[in-house]
Design an enzyme around this catalytic site. Structure first.
Site, PDB file in Angstrom:
ATOM      1  N   ASP A   1      -1.517   1.542   7.905  1.00 57.56           N
ATOM      2  CA  ASP A   1      -1.791   2.850   7.311  1.00 57.56           C
ATOM      3  C   ASP A   1      -1.981   3.916   8.383  1.00 57.56           C
ATOM      4  O   ASP A   1      -2.708   3.699   9.363  1.00 57.56           O
ATOM      5  CB  ASP A   1      -3.061   2.802   6.461  1.00 57.56           C
ATOM      6  CG  ASP A   1      -2.793   2.386   5.036  1.00 57.56           C
ATOM      7  OD1 ASP A   1      -1.702   2.680   4.525  1.00 57.56           O
ATOM      8  OD2 ASP A   1      -3.679   1.759   4.429  1.00 57.56           O
TER       9      ASP A   1
ATOM     10  N   LYS B   1       2.492   3.216   6.847  1.00 55.04           N
ATOM     11  CA  LYS B   1       2.412   3.579   5.434  1.00 55.04           C
ATOM     12  C   LYS B   1       1.699   4.915   5.304  1.00 55.04           C
ATOM     13  O   LYS B   1       0.677   5.142   5.964  1.00 55.04           O
ATOM     14  CB  LYS B   1       1.688   2.521   4.595  1.00 55.04           C
ATOM     15  CG  LYS B   1       1.649   2.885   3.091  1.00 55.04           C
ATOM     16  CD  LYS B   1       1.198   1.717   2.239  1.00 55.04           C
ATOM     17  CE  LYS B   1      -0.280   1.454   2.322  1.00 55.04           C
ATOM     18  NZ  LYS B   1      -1.105   2.597   1.816  1.00 55.04           N
TER      19      LYS B   1
ATOM     20  N   GLU C   1       0.431   7.967   2.304  1.00 56.32           N
ATOM     21  CA  GLU C   1       0.177   8.252   0.902  1.00 56.32           C
ATOM     22  C   GLU C   1       0.704   9.635   0.537  1.00 56.32           C
ATOM     23  O   GLU C   1       0.410  10.626   1.225  1.00 56.32           O
ATOM     24  CB  GLU C   1      -1.333   8.198   0.618  1.00 56.32           C
ATOM     25  CG  GLU C   1      -1.961   6.841   0.859  1.00 56.32           C
ATOM     26  CD  GLU C   1      -3.460   6.827   0.578  1.00 56.32           C
ATOM     27  OE1 GLU C   1      -4.087   5.789   0.820  1.00 56.32           O
ATOM     28  OE2 GLU C   1      -4.001   7.859   0.103  1.00 56.32           O
TER      29      GLU C   1
ATOM     30  N   GLU D   1       0.010   2.119  -6.788  1.00 51.90           N
ATOM     31  CA  GLU D   1      -1.376   1.701  -7.000  1.00 51.90           C
ATOM     32  C   GLU D   1      -1.951   2.262  -8.291  1.00 51.90           C
ATOM     33  O   GLU D   1      -1.905   3.475  -8.535  1.00 51.90           O
ATOM     34  CB  GLU D   1      -2.262   2.130  -5.821  1.00 51.90           C
ATOM     35  CG  GLU D   1      -3.713   1.692  -5.981  1.00 51.90           C
ATOM     36  CD  GLU D   1      -4.537   1.809  -4.720  1.00 51.90           C
ATOM     37  OE1 GLU D   1      -5.750   1.478  -4.776  1.00 51.90           O
ATOM     38  OE2 GLU D   1      -3.995   2.220  -3.677  1.00 51.90           O
TER      39      GLU D   1
ATOM     40  N   ASP E   1      -6.015   1.027   5.667  1.00 50.38           N
ATOM     41  CA  ASP E   1      -7.199   1.831   5.972  1.00 50.38           C
ATOM     42  C   ASP E   1      -8.378   1.403   5.101  1.00 50.38           C
ATOM     43  O   ASP E   1      -9.486   1.909   5.259  1.00 50.38           O
ATOM     44  CB  ASP E   1      -6.918   3.326   5.833  1.00 50.38           C
ATOM     45  CG  ASP E   1      -6.445   3.747   4.453  1.00 50.38           C
ATOM     46  OD1 ASP E   1      -6.329   2.866   3.571  1.00 50.38           O
ATOM     47  OD2 ASP E   1      -6.176   4.950   4.258  1.00 50.38           O
ATOM     48  N   SER E   2      -8.135   0.428   4.215  1.00 55.87           N
ATOM     49  CA  SER E   2      -9.232  -0.224   3.490  1.00 55.87           C
ATOM     50  C   SER E   2     -10.182  -0.921   4.452  1.00 55.87           C
ATOM     51  O   SER E   2     -11.290  -1.324   4.058  1.00 55.87           O
ATOM     52  CB  SER E   2      -8.679  -1.232   2.476  1.00 55.87           C
ATOM     53  OG  SER E   2      -7.688  -2.065   3.059  1.00 55.87           O
TER      54      SER E   2
END
Length: 272
Positions: free
Chosen positions: A91, A121, A123, A190, A52-53
């Site tokens: 993501d 993925k 978070e 991270e 999602d970067s």
């Protein structure tokens, strides 16, 4: 001479876990489009992450929060078309899994069905356990993500190093064990202290993929545009530039503009 890939078999979640057991480090890079993903795959990468970067790198947003599920589907679909060997992971964007666990499962199914990507993925740890369990129950592999979780930036208020205090460090270790327990195949760590990343890596049987988490992780991930030197103003401590593509692009465009302005392009041999 670069790293020589001798095995062209598709990398799976099973193989990623085996790499931890055999001590083979796992190399991961992001990609958001067909062209870059094709080149990254040819370079011998083990995993391509559709992060999602893309919200920052491709859309110019200040955070990852604005990117949508529809956006991620577009990026994921193009990357999946390029990948024959590398395992792919995408993501789940902000807001698509933190609420109703059944809606999270529905969103994960849509993401996989619409893109052809191998895994998702998410978070977070115990606070999203039910959603993660339902996604895994649907047959979708999950890579976890602990430490600095950029989707929570408004809650954190900073991109500073996480888990420096023992209480947060212990929760991170507990969450890592929980992610392994429910069936996640890997875990991104991270921006946490290297010593903590070492503790986590030694505490779980699934591979840890570090970004700003030191050398003790089972693998490493970087944003490809950062690693290639395309985002020239972005230079955090954990980033190593392997090229200066940004400067090369500017120089190439400058020469192109000069040739067009002076009538040197196209030449006679470049005309029909």
């Amino acid at each position: 001479m670069g790293y020589l890939v001798t095995d062209n078999k598709k990398i799976t979640t099973k193989r990623i876990r085996e790499m931890k057991r055999t001590g083979e480090k796992i190399a991961v890079l992001t990609s958001y489009d067909y062209t870059i993903a094709s080149l990254v795959e040819q370079g011998g990468i083990d995993m391509i992450h559709v992060g999602d970067s893309a919200s920052n790198v491709m859309q110019g947003n200040a955070t990852t929060v604005p990117i949508t599920l529809d956006d991620m589907i577009v990026y994921g679909r193009t990357v999946a078309r390029a990948c024959k060997r590398a395992i792919t992971c995408i993501d789940m964007p902000f807001g698509t899994y933190q609420g109703d666990p059944y809606k999270a499962q529905e969103n994960a199914v849509r993401l996989i069905q619409s893109t052809g990507i191998d895994s998702v993925k998410c978070e977070g740890g115990s606070e999203i356990r039910e959603a993660l369990e339902l996604i895994i129950r649907a047959g979708i592999p999950i890579c976890g993500h602990l430490g600095l979780t950029p989707q929570s930036i408004y809650q954190f208020g900073t991109y500073a190093l996480r888990a420096q205090e023992e209480a947060e460090a212990q929760k991170l270790i507990d969450d890592a064990k929980m992610l392994e327990e429910i069936g996640c195949y890997a875990l991104v760590l991270e921006k946490i202290p290297a010593t903590l990343a070492k503790r986590v890596t030694e505490s779980v049987g699934i591979p840890t993929i570090g970004i700003g988490a030191g050398a003790y992780c089972d693998g490493q991930v970087l944003v490809v545009q950062d690693m290639l030197g395309m985002n020239m103003g972005f230079k955090p401590k954990f980033l190593r530039h392997y090229n200066n593509i940004g400067e090369q692009i500017i120089d190439s465009v400058n020469h192109y503009v000069e040739d067009v302005k002076n009538g040197f392009f196209p030449s006679e041999t470049e005309s029909y």
